[in-house]
Design an enzyme around this catalytic site. Structure first.
Site, PDB file in Angstrom:
ATOM      1  N   HIS A   1      -8.339  -5.011  -0.838  1.00 32.98           N
ATOM      2  CA  HIS A   1      -7.115  -4.548  -0.190  1.00 32.98           C
ATOM      3  C   HIS A   1      -6.682  -5.494   0.925  1.00 32.98           C
ATOM      4  CE1 HIS A   1      -4.312  -1.182  -0.218  1.00 32.98           C
ATOM      5  NE2 HIS A   1      -4.323  -1.134   1.104  1.00 32.98           N
TER       6      HIS A   1
ATOM      7  N   SER B   1       0.830  -1.200   0.000  1.00 33.01           N
ATOM      8  CA  SER B   1       0.000   0.000   0.000  1.00 33.01           C
ATOM      9  C   SER B   1       0.871   1.260   0.000  1.00 33.01           C
ATOM     10  CB  SER B   1      -0.960  -0.049   1.188  1.00 33.01           C
ATOM     11  OG  SER B   1      -2.010   0.862   1.053  1.00 33.01           O
TER      12      SER B   1
ATOM     13  N   ASP C   1      -9.961  -4.052  -5.354  1.00 34.82           N
ATOM     14  CA  ASP C   1      -9.421  -3.155  -4.324  1.00 34.82           C
ATOM     15  C   ASP C   1     -10.116  -1.797  -4.427  1.00 34.82           C
ATOM     16  OD1 ASP C   1      -7.770  -1.525  -2.667  1.00 34.82           O
ATOM     17  OD2 ASP C   1      -6.045  -2.805  -3.077  1.00 34.82           O
TER      18      ASP C   1
END
Length: 269
Positions: A247, A149, A218
């Site tokens: 995610h 991320s 995501d």
């Protein structure tokens, strides 16, 4: 006419107030650190050294380190914008089980580290951790830099300026400011955002093999941002769409195992 003018003025004033708040609070919106600073043993890990490392700009960051067995790679890991490294104990364990060394970096302001997070600060922390590994005798070519991320932006910038053996990214993006611009289309975020994390400006300078995995569902970092970054990377990139994944994929064993398989392929004798 006066009523219309007053209404327009009030709306404009409210808009300016909202923009001011967005500007002042932007780092609270971007970073969600916890600073519980649990010991590795408290989260089930063994054989992990806790290092308190002073950075060149006067902060002290926390590292979790497990040395690599002879001839094996070391994973240098950069986490996302929430929590701390203790929340990634299962990832650390997966690397240990694979026979890798590992160095997990707790950015400034996160678990056990002083200061407050900024883009420049996170990059400084990454450089300091890398230099610590090199000073310990770890070869640059044996370092696999891994980011999840927001940590992908840290990983990309480091790998663009330092020699590494591989770069692995989970749910990366072209730039944090690109995501912010989509999230707040009514605000001039490209002018207001301090920490823009422009991975797209750095990815083409990475010479190591690159592995990218990204969930197609995501919603935190939309899939198309990872695909776009992959396109900018040029040759030497492996892009793996994970169908139906969100995610949350980043925190699951399957994700770690895909990284491990790629690292094994790169560092095979």
């Amino acid at each position: 006419m006066k009523f219309l003018s007053r209404t327009i003025f009030k709306i404009a004033a409210l808009y300016c107030v909202v923009l001011a708040l967005l500007f002042v609070l932007q780092r609270q919106i971007l970073y969600f650190p916890s600073n519980i600073d649990q010991a590795p043993e408290a989260v089930g890990l063994t054989g992990v050294e806790v290092v308190r490392l002073d950075t060149p700009d006067g902060e002290t960051i926390t590292l979790w380190h497990a040395a690599a067995p002879q001839g094996r790679p070391t994973v240098l890991f950069f986490h996302g914008n929430g929590g701390e490294i203790a929340d990634r104990a299962n990832r650390f364990q997966a690397y240990q089980d694979a026979g890798f060394g590992a160095l997990f970096v707790s950015y400034r302001g996160y678990g056990g580290s002083t200061g407050a997070p900024t883009e420049a600060g996170l990059i400084a922390d990454a450089r300091a951790a890398y230099d610590w590994l090199i000073a310990r005798g770890v070869a640059a070519q044996s370092i696999a830099v891994v980011g999840e991320s927001l940590g992908t932006a840290v990983a990309v910038q480091l790998a663009a300026e330092r020699e590494v053996g591989a770069l692995l990214l989970g749910a990366p993006f072209t730039a944090a400011v690109d995501i912010a611009a989509r999230t707040y289309p009514w605000a001039p975020v490209r002018l207001l955002m301090k920490d823009q994390f422009r991975s797209r400006d750095h990815i083409a300078r990475v010479t190591a093999p690159i592995f990218i995995q990204h969930g197609t569902e995501d919603r935190i970092v939309p899939f198309e941002f990872g695909r776009a970054l992959s396109d900018l990377a040029g040759d030497g990139v492996t892009f793996l769409p994970i169908e139906g994944a969100t995610h949350q994929m980043l925190y699951q064993l399957d994700s770690f195992n895909r990284e491990i398989a790629f690292i094994e392929s790169v560092f095979a004798p």
